[in-house]
Design a protein around this motif. Structure first.
Motif, short mmCIF file in Angstrom:
data_model
loop_
_atom_site.label_atom_id
_atom_site.label_comp_id
_atom_site.label_asym_id
_atom_site.label_seq_id
_atom_site.Cartn_x
_atom_site.Cartn_y
_atom_site.Cartn_z
N SER A 28 0.97 -1.07 -0.03
CA SER A 28 -0.17 -0.02 -0.09
C SER A 28 0.94 1.33 0.06
O SER A 28 0.59 2.33 -0.59
CB SER A 28 -1.09 0.09 1.08
OG SER A 28 -0.42 0.09 2.41
N ASP A 29 2.03 1.15 0.76
CA ASP A 29 2.88 2.34 0.52
C ASP A 29 3.56 2.65 -0.82
O ASP A 29 3.66 3.72 -1.28
CB ASP A 29 4.07 2.02 1.66
CG ASP A 29 3.63 2.36 3.20
OD1 ASP A 29 2.49 2.60 3.36
OD2 ASP A 29 4.67 1.92 3.85
N VAL A 30 3.75 1.61 -1.31
CA VAL A 30 4.42 1.58 -2.94
C VAL A 30 3.27 2.39 -3.82
O VAL A 30 3.42 3.07 -4.71
CB VAL A 30 4.84 0.26 -3.48
CG1 VAL A 30 5.10 0.20 -4.85
CG2 VAL A 30 6.19 -0.19 -2.57
N GLN A 31 2.09 1.65 -3.56
CA GLN A 31 0.79 2.12 -4.43
C GLN A 31 0.76 3.48 -4.33
O GLN A 31 0.25 4.20 -5.08
CB GLN A 31 -0.23 1.16 -4.38
CG GLN A 31 -0.14 0.10 -4.78
CD GLN A 31 -1.15 -1.01 -4.51
OE1 GLN A 31 -2.12 -0.64 -3.91
NE2 GLN A 31 -1.40 -2.07 -5.25
N SER A 32 0.76 4.14 -3.03
CA SER A 32 0.79 5.73 -2.72
C SER A 32 1.66 6.44 -3.04
O SER A 32 1.40 7.48 -2.90
CB SER A 32 0.07 5.73 -1.17
OG SER A 32 1.38 5.41 -0.37
N GLY A 33 2.89 5.85 -3.58
CA GLY A 33 3.83 6.63 -3.97
C GLY A 33 5.02 6.99 -3.02
O GLY A 33 5.84 7.85 -3.20
N LEU A 34 5.08 6.09 -1.88
CA LEU A 34 6.03 6.47 -0.86
C LEU A 34 7.36 5.87 -1.44
O LEU A 34 8.38 6.59 -1.19
CB LEU A 34 5.59 5.67 0.33
CG LEU A 34 6.55 6.21 1.63
CD1 LEU A 34 6.41 7.44 2.00
CD2 LEU A 34 5.93 5.36 2.73
N TYR A 35 7.20 4.82 -2.23
CA TYR A 35 8.82 4.18 -2.94
C TYR A 35 8.43 4.22 -4.29
O TYR A 35 7.17 3.98 -4.78
CB TYR A 35 8.68 2.84 -2.43
CG TYR A 35 9.12 2.73 -0.71
CD1 TYR A 35 10.10 3.00 -0.38
CD2 TYR A 35 8.11 2.49 0.10
CE1 TYR A 35 10.68 3.00 0.92
CE2 TYR A 35 8.44 2.43 1.40
CZ TYR A 35 9.66 2.41 1.83
OH TYR A 35 9.61 2.51 3.16
N LYS A 36 9.51 4.12 -4.87
CA LYS A 36 9.43 4.09 -6.42
C LYS A 36 9.76 2.73 -6.79
O LYS A 36 10.38 1.98 -6.20
CB LYS A 36 10.45 5.18 -7.14
CG LYS A 36 9.98 6.52 -7.12
CD LYS A 36 10.88 7.55 -7.91
CE LYS A 36 10.35 8.50 -7.73
NZ LYS A 36 10.91 9.80 -8.39
#
Length: 57
Positions: free
Chosen positions: A49-57
Motif C-alpha cells: 500500500s505504501d508503494v501504491q501510494s507513491g512512498l517508494y518507487k
C-alpha cells in the motif's frame, strides 16, 4: 550486558515489509506457522500500500 533479541513476530513483519517494498510476491512467505505468517503478510500488505501510494518507487 547482553543484547536483547528482537521479537520473532516483529522480525517477521519487518521482513514482510522489506519483501513488499522490493516487489516480491506474497507466495514467497518463508513462514509456515500461522502467527508468524500473518505478521509477515501484514508487513507485506503495508509495504504494497505504501508503494501504491507513491512512498517508494
Amino acid at each position: 550486558m547482553k543484547r536483547q533479541k528482537r521479537d520473532r513476530l516483529e522480525r517477521a513483519q519487518s521482513q514482510g515489509y522489506k519483501a513488499g517494498v522490493n516487489g516480491r510476491s506474497m507466495e514467497n512467505c518463508p513462514y509456515q506457522q500461522a502467527d508468524a505468517r500473518s505478521y509477515w503478510l501484514g508487513g507485506w500488505r503495508d509495504a504494497r500500500s505504501d508503494v501504491q501510494s507513491g512512498l517508494y518507487k
